[in-house]
Each structure stands twice: as structure tokens, then as C-alpha cells.
Enzyme design. Structure first.
Site, PDB file in Angstrom:
ATOM      1  N   GLU A   1      -7.870  -6.333   4.762  1.00 49.79           N
ATOM      2  CA  GLU A   1      -7.671  -5.837   3.399  1.00 49.79           C
ATOM      3  C   GLU A   1      -6.430  -6.446   2.755  1.00 49.79           C
ATOM      4  OE1 GLU A   1      -8.656  -1.719   4.956  1.00 49.79           O
ATOM      5  OE2 GLU A   1      -9.100  -1.459   2.840  1.00 49.79           O
TER       6      GLU A   1
ATOM      7  N   ASN B   1       0.883  -1.160   0.000  1.00 45.93           N
ATOM      8  CA  ASN B   1       0.000   0.000   0.000  1.00 45.93           C
ATOM      9  C   ASN B   1       0.924   1.214   0.000  1.00 45.93           C
ATOM     10  OD1 ASN B   1      -1.823   2.025   0.451  1.00 45.93           O
ATOM     11  ND2 ASN B   1      -2.813   1.059   2.210  1.00 45.93           N
TER      12      ASN B   1
ATOM     13  N   ARG C   1      -2.518  -2.132  -3.480  1.00 47.29           N
ATOM     14  CA  ARG C   1      -3.774  -1.423  -3.275  1.00 47.29           C
ATOM     15  C   ARG C   1      -3.714  -0.172  -4.147  1.00 47.29           C
ATOM     16  NH1 ARG C   1      -5.391   2.836   0.739  1.00 47.29           N
ATOM     17  NH2 ARG C   1      -7.658   2.787   0.714  1.00 47.29           N
TER      18      ARG C   1
ATOM     19  N   ARG D   1     -12.765  13.801   8.629  1.00 50.28           N
ATOM     20  CA  ARG D   1     -13.586  14.286   7.513  1.00 50.28           C
ATOM     21  C   ARG D   1     -15.018  14.557   7.970  1.00 50.28           C
ATOM     22  NH1 ARG D   1     -11.797   9.410   4.296  1.00 50.28           N
ATOM     23  NH2 ARG D   1      -9.742   9.956   3.495  1.00 50.28           N
TER      24      ARG D   1
ATOM     25  N   HIS E   1     -13.133   1.971  -0.122  1.00 46.93           N
ATOM     26  CA  HIS E   1     -13.124   0.862   0.855  1.00 46.93           C
ATOM     27  C   HIS E   1     -13.687  -0.424   0.252  1.00 46.93           C
ATOM     28  CE1 HIS E   1     -13.423   3.750   4.581  1.00 46.93           C
ATOM     29  NE2 HIS E   1     -12.166   3.470   4.308  1.00 46.93           N
TER      30      HIS E   1
END
Ligand code: ADP
Length: 378
Positions: free
Chosen positions: A358, A7, A66, A216, A155
Site C-alpha cells: 500500500e 498513514n 492515506r 470485526r 482497502h
């Protein structure tokens, strides 16, 4: 098969080496761009020595990356070729921070291990099945046709993996499985799953839309941006404000859920309100998505907050009594690292906690993609 999962961010690189379900090594290289790790190739050199020791003569068979934005093209993981790299780069305007950094990781691996198969696993891919009524914004058509402005969702790797695990756990064939999946980490999103596929999700054109997150804002009236722009805020100011200074941090002063909960327990009113707002907003999505999927068979919590915060789960469930959802206080408090039920036998639908993975999902997709390509080529 030994798979390296990467990643790659602009200044950091997270890696994990897997052989099936076994994690052989993992780590995070930070401060890429500083003197001691000038670039992504140098970041790989940093863990290469450790890998040599761990692999004991064995070699990495494939690398899975990713990749944040797959745009409208990518609904599946793909074997990386020069053409695929160009396609990922063409999506840079949609993910200006992430896609260029992902490509830096891909190029660094190609430089270090030329010829090793590399696979891109896209964060948006699972949401390619959204119907147009869910992905269109009600704005003039040219915003979509000229600029690609539509809802993409993120996601996806996690939502896809958790959907599969939840269906397996309940013994329901995936193609018959309807659910609402809440991925609650620093970033947070909720997905409506019908027949095992994503039909709506709370993140949109960017990961900013939807739930209250660590930093956020999630959904706000877009006119707030116009108002602030007229007050002299620049695009960069607004970006920082809504992506880095809002959410739990904006409301409670910290983006870390554990700290917010601790402060709320200690009587901090701002922290209590932040939790209430975040739980209320999620509950509204759950209600909406229950309708969207034609009746969910399960509500599933995952990621850092979803898996670990019994009190946040119970705040959300407390707002869902109209759906007949009822948590079992004892089951909800139990800790564990595998899928479990946290609702009562009488709850109108089971509420599950399903740990996400993940990296595991990326490794699995990488092995499958490389295997399929080899079979097609032989
Ligand atoms: P990321 O999106 O960075 O992968 P994670 O999925 O690791 O994030 O989730 C991070 C969030 O999970 C943080 O807000 C953290 O405080 C929260 N979290 C982790 N453990 C707990 C816990 N035991 N109780 C409450 N919140 C937790």
C-alpha cells in the site's frame, strides 16, 4: 523523486520514505497525545532527525497521505489544497475516527514543510466504479440522500495495486482482466474485479460489513442490533462489540491468525470452528463474485493472512471445488516475496498470491499526481 508516505491515525503515525521502489526509512510513532508526543507535529519531529541523516542533504519532494474516506467525490488521488482539506473534513461524519486523524497528519506536514506538495490517496477511491445495484442498500431513499448511507468499500489502494500486479503477472491487459481479490489482514475484504475495475466489494458503509475479520464480525443480521439495543446495549457498546470483540477474537479468543492456527493445530475446538467459519464465509463471496464478474480469470490472495497462511488458503480452496479450483500443495507451501501461482495446471482458474504494497502504491500515485499537476501548470 523522494516521497514521504504517511498513514496518520488519531494516536499513531506510520511513515515510509521511498525513492522509487527503494524504502529509505520507515517507522511508527505511537502514543500521540501523551506528554512526550503531544501532537502530530511532534510525531514528525521524532523522525525528522533520522530523515536528515538518511537523506544526506536531499529533500522530500512530496508527501502522500492515506485518507480513509473519499465519499462519492474522490475516485482518484488529488493534490491537497485548503478546499480539499475542507472536503475531507466534510466526510468526517462517515469516518469519524479516521478522516479527522488523516487531516491532523496533513496539517502537521504543512506546518513542518510549508509549500511541499501533498497528495491524498483514498481508501474508497477504487470502488467508485461500483454500479448502483452493488452500492445501494434496500432501504428508503432518504437514508442515502440525507445521510449518505450506501456502500463505499475500503482497502481500495491495495485491491487496485494487486489487480494491476496480478494482471501483469498473468500477461493479461488490465482492461480485460476479471478476478476475485481477497485482501486478508487484520481487516479483510474481497473485491470483484471486472475489466480491471472494482464492481463489487465486501466492505460497505463502513469496514464492518463482509468477511470474518480479526476483531470485526462481518455480515450479521441487522436485527441483532435491534435486539441488543432493546436489551440495553448503547451505540458505543454495540460499536465495541462488533468492531473490537467479534471476528476471530470473538470466536477463538484472539484476533491474530497465527495464534488461531496454532491453537487449532493443538486441538482447540473453538479455534478450529473460527477458521472454518472464516473460510466458509470467504468461499461464499468468491462464488458470488465469480458470477458477478462474468467468470473470474484468477483468484488472488493478498495481505498478512492471504500471503502467509497456506493453511487458510487451502481451507478456502477446499470449499471451491465446485468452481474447479485446485491448489497445488507444494506450490501453496512455497514462501516468497513476489507474485506466484499456488494452483495446479489443471485448476479451472489460477490461484495467485500477490504481495500487496500500500505504501508503494501511495508513493507511486503521489509522484504521478504531483507530476501531472506540474505538467498542467507549466
Ligand atoms: P493489517 O490489516 O494490520 O495490515 P496484516 O496484513 O499485516 O494486517 O495481517 C495481519 C494478519 O496476518 C494477522 O492475523 C497475522 O496473524 C496474519 N499472519 C501474518 N503472518 C502469518 C503467517 N505466517 N501465518 C498465518 N497468519 C499470518
Amino acid at each position: 523523486m523522494i516521497i514521504l508516505v504517511i498513514n496518520s491515525g488519531s494516536s499513531s503515525l506510520k511513515y515510509q520514505v521511498r525513492e522509487g521502489d527503494d524504502v529509505l526509512a520507515q517507522g511508527l510513532i505511537e502514543s500521540i497525545g501523551e506528554e512526550w508526543v503531544p501532537d502530530h507535529a511532534a510525531a514528525i519531529e521524532h523522525f525528522d532527525t533520522e530523515l536528515a541523516v538518511i537523506l544526506q542533504g536531499k529533500t522530500i519532494d512530496a508527501v502522500g497521505h492515506r485518507v480513509v474516506h473519499g465519499g462519492e467525490r474522490f475516485g482518484e488521488p488529488v493534490l491537497i489544497t485548503p478546499e480539499i482539506i475542507r472536503a475531507i473534513e466534510r466526510l468526517n461524519p462517515l469516518a469519524p475516527l479516521h478522516n479527522p486523524a488523516n487531516v491532523l497528519g496533513i496539517r502537521a506536514v504543512a506546518q513542518k514543510w510549508p509549500g511541499i506538495p501533498q497528495v491524498a490517496v483514498f481508501d474508497t477511491a477504487f470502488h467508485r466504479t461500483l454500479p448502483e445495484r452493488a452500492w445501494r442498500y434496500a432501504v428508503p431513499d432518504e437514508l442515502y440522500t440525507k445521510h449518505g448511507i450506501r456502500r463505499y468499500g475500503f482497502h481500495g489502494t491495495s485491491h487496485d495495486y494487486v489487480t494491476r500486479k496480478a494482471a501483469e503477472f498473468l500477461g493479461t491487459p488490465r482492461e480485460n482482466f476479471n478476478a476475485v481479490i481477497a485482501h486478508l489482514g487484520n481487516g479483510a475484504s474481497v473485491t470483484a474485479v471486472r475489466g480491471g475495475r472494482s464492481i463489487d466489494t465486501s466492505m460497505g458503509f463502513t469496514p464492518l460489513e463482509g468477511l470474518v475479520m480479526g476483531t470485526r464480525s462481518g455480515d450479521i443480521d441487522p436485527s441483532i442490533l435491534l435486539f441488543l439495543a432493546r436489551e440495553g446495549y448503547s451505540p458505543e457498546d454495540l460499536d465495541t462489540l462488533l468492531n473490537r470483540e467479534s471476528g476471530l477474537r470473538g470466536l477463538a479468543g484472539t484476533n491474530d491468525m497465527r495464534s488461531v492456527e496454532k491453537a487449532a493445530d493443538g486441538g482447540d475446538k473453538a479455534a478450529q470452528l473460527a477458521l472454518e467459519i472464516a473460510a466458509y464465509r470467504l468461499a461464499k463471496y468468491v462464488g458470488g463474485y465469480h458470477v458477478a464478474v462474468g467468470g473470474a480469470h484468477a483468484l488472488v490472495f493478498t495481505a498478512g493472512i492471504g500471503e502467509n497462511s497456506s493453511s487458510f488458503r487451502s481451507l478456502v480452496a477446499g470449499q471451491l471445488t465446485a468452481l474447479g479450483i485446485e491448489l497445488d500443495p507444494d506450490l501453496n507451501e512455497l514462501r516468497g516475496s513476489s507474485a506466484r501461482v499456488v494452483s495446479t495446471a489443471g485448476s479451472a482458474m489460477p490461484v495467485l498470491v500477490v504481495p500487496t504494497d500500500e505504501e508503494g502504491a501511495i508513493a507511486e500515485a503521489t509522484a504521478a499526481t504531483v507530476g501531472a499537476a506540474a505538467a498542467a501548470g507549466s
